[in-house]
Design a protein around this motif. Sequence first.
Motif, PDB file in Angstrom:
ATOM      1  N   ALA A  13       0.998  -1.467  -0.103  1.00  0.00           N
ATOM      2  CA  ALA A  13      -0.128   0.423   0.194  1.00  0.00           C
ATOM      3  C   ALA A  13       0.551   1.030  -0.397  1.00  0.00           C
ATOM      4  CB  ALA A  13      -0.837   0.101   0.602  1.00  0.00           C
ATOM      5  N   LEU A  14       0.222   2.218  -1.079  1.00  0.00           N
ATOM      6  CA  LEU A  14       1.612   3.366  -1.093  1.00  0.00           C
ATOM      7  C   LEU A  14       0.023   4.934  -0.552  1.00  0.00           C
ATOM      8  CD1 LEU A  14       2.923   2.819  -4.571  1.00  0.00           C
ATOM      9  CD2 LEU A  14       4.226   2.216  -1.519  1.00  0.00           C
ATOM     10  N   ALA A  15       1.136   6.406  -0.172  1.00  0.00           N
ATOM     11  CA  ALA A  15      -0.241   7.134   0.167  1.00  0.00           C
ATOM     12  C   ALA A  15       0.925   7.679  -0.174  1.00  0.00           C
ATOM     13  CB  ALA A  15      -0.341   7.143   1.360  1.00  0.00           C
ATOM     14  N   SER A  16       0.206   9.009  -0.787  1.00  0.00           N
ATOM     15  CA  SER A  16       0.542  10.237  -1.589  1.00  0.00           C
ATOM     16  C   SER A  16      -0.263  11.611  -1.299  1.00  0.00           C
ATOM     17  CB  SER A  16       1.435  10.068  -2.820  1.00  0.00           C
ATOM     18  OG  SER A  16       1.305  11.404  -3.371  1.00  0.00           O
ATOM     19  N   ARG A  17       0.347  12.604  -1.026  1.00  0.00           N
ATOM     20  CA  ARG A  17      -0.720  13.650  -1.155  1.00  0.00           C
ATOM     21  C   ARG A  17      -0.628  14.281  -2.604  1.00  0.00           C
ATOM     22  NH1 ARG A  17       3.433  14.735   2.287  1.00  0.00           N
ATOM     23  NH2 ARG A  17       2.953  14.968   5.090  1.00  0.00           N
ATOM     24  N   ALA A  18       0.009  14.073  -3.391  1.00  0.00           N
ATOM     25  CA  ALA A  18      -0.216  13.998  -5.003  1.00  0.00           C
ATOM     26  C   ALA A  18      -0.819  12.530  -5.550  1.00  0.00           C
ATOM     27  CB  ALA A  18       0.933  14.679  -5.565  1.00  0.00           C
ATOM     28  N   PRO A  19      -1.143  13.394  -6.536  1.00  0.00           N
ATOM     29  CA  PRO A  19      -1.957  12.244  -7.658  1.00  0.00           C
ATOM     30  C   PRO A  19      -0.778  10.598  -8.060  1.00  0.00           C
ATOM     31  CG  PRO A  19      -3.382  14.093  -8.211  1.00  0.00           C
ATOM     32  CD  PRO A  19      -2.678  14.431  -7.862  1.00  0.00           C
ATOM     33  N   PHE A  20      -0.934   9.403  -7.625  1.00  0.00           N
ATOM     34  CA  PHE A  20      -0.239   8.613  -8.836  1.00  0.00           C
ATOM     35  C   PHE A  20      -0.328   8.707 -10.167  1.00  0.00           C
ATOM     36  CE2 PHE A  20      -0.705   6.669  -4.480  1.00  0.00           C
ATOM     37  CZ  PHE A  20       0.142   6.524  -3.722  1.00  0.00           C
ATOM     38  N   ASN A  21       0.914   8.500 -10.522  1.00  0.00           N
ATOM     39  CA  ASN A  21       1.069   8.402 -12.261  1.00  0.00           C
ATOM     40  C   ASN A  21       0.308   7.461 -12.513  1.00  0.00           C
ATOM     41  OD1 ASN A  21       2.248  11.180 -12.654  1.00  0.00           O
ATOM     42  ND2 ASN A  21       3.898  10.061 -11.788  1.00  0.00           N
TER      43      ASN A  21
END
Length: 218
Positions: free
Chosen positions: A149-157
């Motif tokens: 699982a990954l989390a980012s403040r910006a959308p993923f590519n």
Amino acid sequence: MYTNDWGSGMRGSRAASVLGVAALAVGALASSAAAQQGSSRGAPNIRVYSRSGVGVVSNYVEPAIEISENAYVFAVSLDLNGQIQVLQPDFPGISVRIASGRELKLPNFFAGFTNGGTGVGTAYGRNVGDYRSTAYAAQENDTRGTVIALASRAPFNLDRIASAGDWNISAIRGLIEYRSPAAAAQALASYLGARGEPIGRDYMRFAGGRQNYYASSY
């Protein structure tokens, strides 16, 4: 009295141009400062775990996720048979920010079969310990039986792992197969994350058969 309106207009245009350039510079500095601030805050914290609880053996994995702040989430599973399933989001073209402070239930999936012919669910949470089975301890670069699982403040590519409106499983396999779970999570984060954006990572591992089973995260 003669008035040079053309000269006044030129001076006004120059002033407007200077102000426009200054505004762009301020905007660029603000964007850079915001990016640096986001980077200095570190990555969003993400935790993936089993909803079935500690020590519960099941043919199906019941994963869930919690995040420390509102963030975009990407989650993928590689079962014991090597089958890949993207658990979040539903489709490559959908980027939805997930709200913090609540449990995000991911789709249940079949754990797959080991040589013993039995699939089992996950066992231990991130703070309990790393209980490595004999089979997986000898195969650190075997990502089978893992949820990442990954989390980012910006959308993923996500377009990078999409094909004809669906997931490009071959591309995903190339990023996670034959790696340790930690290395697979790092590969996904580097490939899918926005440039300069810190990506939160976690993984949960499950094994099966007569051996011990466990989850390991960081």
